[in-house]
Motif scaffolding. Structure first.
Motif, mmCIF file in Angstrom:
data_model
loop_
_atom_site.group_PDB
_atom_site.id
_atom_site.type_symbol
_atom_site.label_atom_id
_atom_site.label_comp_id
_atom_site.label_asym_id
_atom_site.label_seq_id
_atom_site.Cartn_x
_atom_site.Cartn_y
_atom_site.Cartn_z
ATOM 1 N N TYR A 203 -4.092 -7.777 -1.872
ATOM 2 C CA TYR A 203 -4.133 -6.420 -2.251
ATOM 3 C C TYR A 203 -4.961 -6.288 -3.630
ATOM 4 C CZ TYR A 203 -0.534 -4.657 0.800
ATOM 5 O OH TYR A 203 0.386 -4.293 2.165
ATOM 6 N N TYR A 204 -5.971 -5.449 -3.530
ATOM 7 C CA TYR A 204 -6.719 -5.210 -4.782
ATOM 8 C C TYR A 204 -6.863 -6.314 -5.780
ATOM 9 C CZ TYR A 204 -1.836 -3.241 -5.229
ATOM 10 O OH TYR A 204 -0.646 -3.209 -5.046
ATOM 11 N N GLY A 205 -7.263 -7.370 -5.010
ATOM 12 C CA GLY A 205 -7.645 -8.708 -5.843
ATOM 13 C C GLY A 205 -8.997 -9.072 -5.952
ATOM 14 N N LEU A 222 -7.957 -7.612 3.628
ATOM 15 C CA LEU A 222 -8.192 -7.160 2.257
ATOM 16 C C LEU A 222 -8.088 -5.715 2.105
ATOM 17 C CD1 LEU A 222 -11.479 -9.301 1.974
ATOM 18 C CD2 LEU A 222 -9.299 -10.116 1.511
ATOM 19 N N HIS A 223 -6.851 -5.545 1.197
ATOM 20 C CA HIS A 223 -6.513 -3.948 0.945
ATOM 21 C C HIS A 223 -7.146 -3.596 -0.558
ATOM 22 C CE1 HIS A 223 -4.123 -3.929 4.568
ATOM 23 N NE2 HIS A 223 -3.326 -4.987 3.875
ATOM 24 N N TYR A 224 -7.897 -2.678 -0.524
ATOM 25 C CA TYR A 224 -8.516 -2.091 -1.494
ATOM 26 C C TYR A 224 -8.021 -0.573 -1.873
ATOM 27 C CZ TYR A 224 -11.328 -6.281 -1.645
ATOM 28 O OH TYR A 224 -11.694 -7.743 -1.628
ATOM 29 N N ALA A 225 -8.176 -0.275 -3.330
ATOM 30 C CA ALA A 225 -7.715 1.311 -3.595
ATOM 31 C C ALA A 225 -8.757 2.002 -3.981
ATOM 32 C CB ALA A 225 -6.877 1.162 -4.835
ATOM 33 N N TYR A 254 -8.497 2.439 0.768
ATOM 34 C CA TYR A 254 -7.467 3.662 0.806
ATOM 35 C C TYR A 254 -8.140 4.536 -0.133
ATOM 36 C CZ TYR A 254 -4.827 0.071 3.544
ATOM 37 O OH TYR A 254 -4.462 -0.872 4.406
ATOM 38 N N ASP A 255 -8.901 5.678 0.663
ATOM 39 C CA ASP A 255 -9.352 6.768 -0.397
ATOM 40 C C ASP A 255 -8.217 7.371 -1.274
ATOM 41 O OD1 ASP A 255 -11.884 6.214 0.722
ATOM 42 O OD2 ASP A 255 -11.835 7.792 2.308
ATOM 43 N N GLY A 256 -8.870 7.743 -2.384
ATOM 44 C CA GLY A 256 -8.083 8.659 -3.510
ATOM 45 C C GLY A 256 -6.750 7.870 -3.988
ATOM 46 N N VAL A 257 -6.765 6.487 -3.808
ATOM 47 C CA VAL A 257 -5.492 5.789 -4.446
ATOM 48 C C VAL A 257 -6.137 4.954 -5.671
ATOM 49 C CG1 VAL A 257 -4.417 6.380 -2.489
ATOM 50 C CG2 VAL A 257 -5.484 4.209 -2.892
ATOM 51 N N ASN A 258 -4.981 4.464 -6.278
ATOM 52 C CA ASN A 258 -5.181 3.679 -7.385
ATOM 53 C C ASN A 258 -4.853 2.439 -7.358
ATOM 54 O OD1 ASN A 258 -6.451 5.385 -10.076
ATOM 55 N ND2 ASN A 258 -4.901 6.670 -9.223
ATOM 56 N N HIS A 259 -5.448 1.473 -8.302
ATOM 57 C CA HIS A 259 -5.018 0.044 -8.253
ATOM 58 C C HIS A 259 -3.536 -0.096 -8.306
ATOM 59 C CE1 HIS A 259 -5.703 -4.173 -9.213
ATOM 60 N NE2 HIS A 259 -4.637 -4.018 -10.079
ATOM 61 N N ALA A 260 -3.026 -0.967 -7.470
ATOM 62 C CA ALA A 260 -1.461 -0.988 -7.606
ATOM 63 C C ALA A 260 -0.594 0.012 -6.946
ATOM 64 C CB ALA A 260 -0.934 -1.097 -8.851
ATOM 65 N N PHE A 261 -1.572 0.818 -5.844
ATOM 66 C CA PHE A 261 -0.903 1.861 -5.054
ATOM 67 C C PHE A 261 0.254 1.260 -4.340
ATOM 68 C CE2 PHE A 261 -4.070 -0.099 -2.063
ATOM 69 C CZ PHE A 261 -3.271 -0.288 -0.904
ATOM 70 N N ASN A 262 0.500 0.045 -4.076
ATOM 71 C CA ASN A 262 1.666 -0.544 -3.281
ATOM 72 C C ASN A 262 2.947 -0.673 -4.279
ATOM 73 O OD1 ASN A 262 2.668 -2.006 -0.847
ATOM 74 N ND2 ASN A 262 3.171 -3.545 -2.301
ATOM 75 N N ALA A 273 1.906 7.088 1.378
ATOM 76 C CA ALA A 273 1.198 7.020 2.630
ATOM 77 C C ALA A 273 0.451 5.819 2.766
ATOM 78 C CB ALA A 273 0.241 8.291 2.774
ATOM 79 N N ALA A 274 -0.430 5.468 1.569
ATOM 80 C CA ALA A 274 -1.477 4.222 1.591
ATOM 81 C C ALA A 274 -0.395 2.917 1.713
ATOM 82 C CB ALA A 274 -2.198 4.136 0.331
#
Length: 291
Positions: A203-205, A222-225, A254-262, A273-274
């Motif tokens: 996640y966002y690494g 790989l998950h990205y914000a 994931y559009d429109g979301v920030n780092h650490a969205f999880n 949602a993300a």
């Protein structure tokens, strides 16, 4: 401006503070300018940061799991860890290493570890500050300590953790890893250094060196914000290297979301949602690759 109105500039300033060169004093000065006053900044800061008071998604005493604090040897180091297993169902179960953010093995990561056990995995969350006496309660101190860790030693500890979990009682011999932020970067490094890792979820690494990507044997997710420009600058090069080397991978932005969205303990950056979509993708991926 109301105390709860969070702007993107404030979130960016917090990211600079937690991951780059801005210190606490500089962050609060910058936030005061963005918020309009020191008092407003003081009200906004807790919303940007993670809150240890946020209720856990899976309680430590949930009847479907058994959670214990454990130690084991990795590369000659006694590693402190949080180990959570399914309390029901027929084992052995697949194993998953949970790698924390740059705040250490805190309550949120412990909760994520329990969530994975609830999904049917033996989940191990190592404390990569074990060499420094363990994760301190002060997040600024934890970030400082993590920033001083030797990268090669840290990767060796991750590989040793994978070896230990793969051979642990109740594990089916297949291990994956999931990591967030600092831990997301370490997942890629573990996949490079650990040929027996079966699956890695980052996640966002931060991305690894392109020259090392060919060593990856694990399948990668790989998950990205979408708003995380700092980390996202490396996506294209990583994607190109993965494709060139024939590494199985999935990349989700994931559009429109920030780092650490999880991280659901951070009110300003969490996006349900993300986070829910990324989590379902993660669980399905790990179940498939570790079966």
């Amino acid at each position: 401006m109301s105390q709860t109105e969070i702007t993107q500039a404030m979130i960016d300033a917090y990211d600079e503070y937690t991951h780059l060169t801005l210190d606490r004093r500089g962050f609060m000065q910058k936030l005061s300018g963005l918020a309009g006053s020191a008092a407003a900044a003081a009200a906004v800061a807790p919303l940007l940061a993670a809150s240890g008071a946020k209720a856990a998604v899976v309680a430590p005493d949930d009847p479907d799991i058994t959670a214990v604090w454990a130690t084991y040897n990795a590369d000659g180091t006694e590693m402190k860890s949080y180990l959570v297993k399914p309390a029901k169902g027929d084992g052995p179960f697949p194993g998953v290493i949970v790698i924390h953010e740059n705040r250490g093995l805190n309550g949120h990561i412990q909760d994520v570890t329990r969530r994975l056990a609830k999904e049917g995995f033996v989940a191990l969350a190592p404390d990569f500050l074990s060499t420094e006496g363990g994760t301190p309660p002060d997040e600024d101190k934890a970030r400082e300590l993590i920033g001083g860790l030797d990268p090669a030693k840290t990767v060796a500890l991750a590989v040793g953790s994978e070896v230990w979990l793969r051979q642990a009682d109740g594990v089916n011999g297949k291990v994956g890893a999931i990591g967030f932020c600092w831990g997301g970067a370490l997942v890629s490094e573990l996949a490079i250094a650990g040929p027996d890792l079966k699956a890695g979820v980052a996640y966002y690494g931060r991305q690894p060196k392109e020259a090392d990507v060919g060593k990856i044997k694990a399948a990668m997710m790989l998950h990205y914000a979408g708003l995380d420009t700092r980390i996202n600058a490396g996506i294209d090069a990583y994607k190109t290297a993965l494709e060139k080397e024939g590494v199985e991978h999935q990349i989700h932005v994931y559009d429109g979301v920030n780092h650490a969205f999880n991280n659901d303990t951070s009110a300003a950056r969490y996006d349900k949602a993300a986070a829910d979509l990324a989590w379902q993708r993660t669980v399905d991926f790990l179940r498939t690759k570790l079966a």
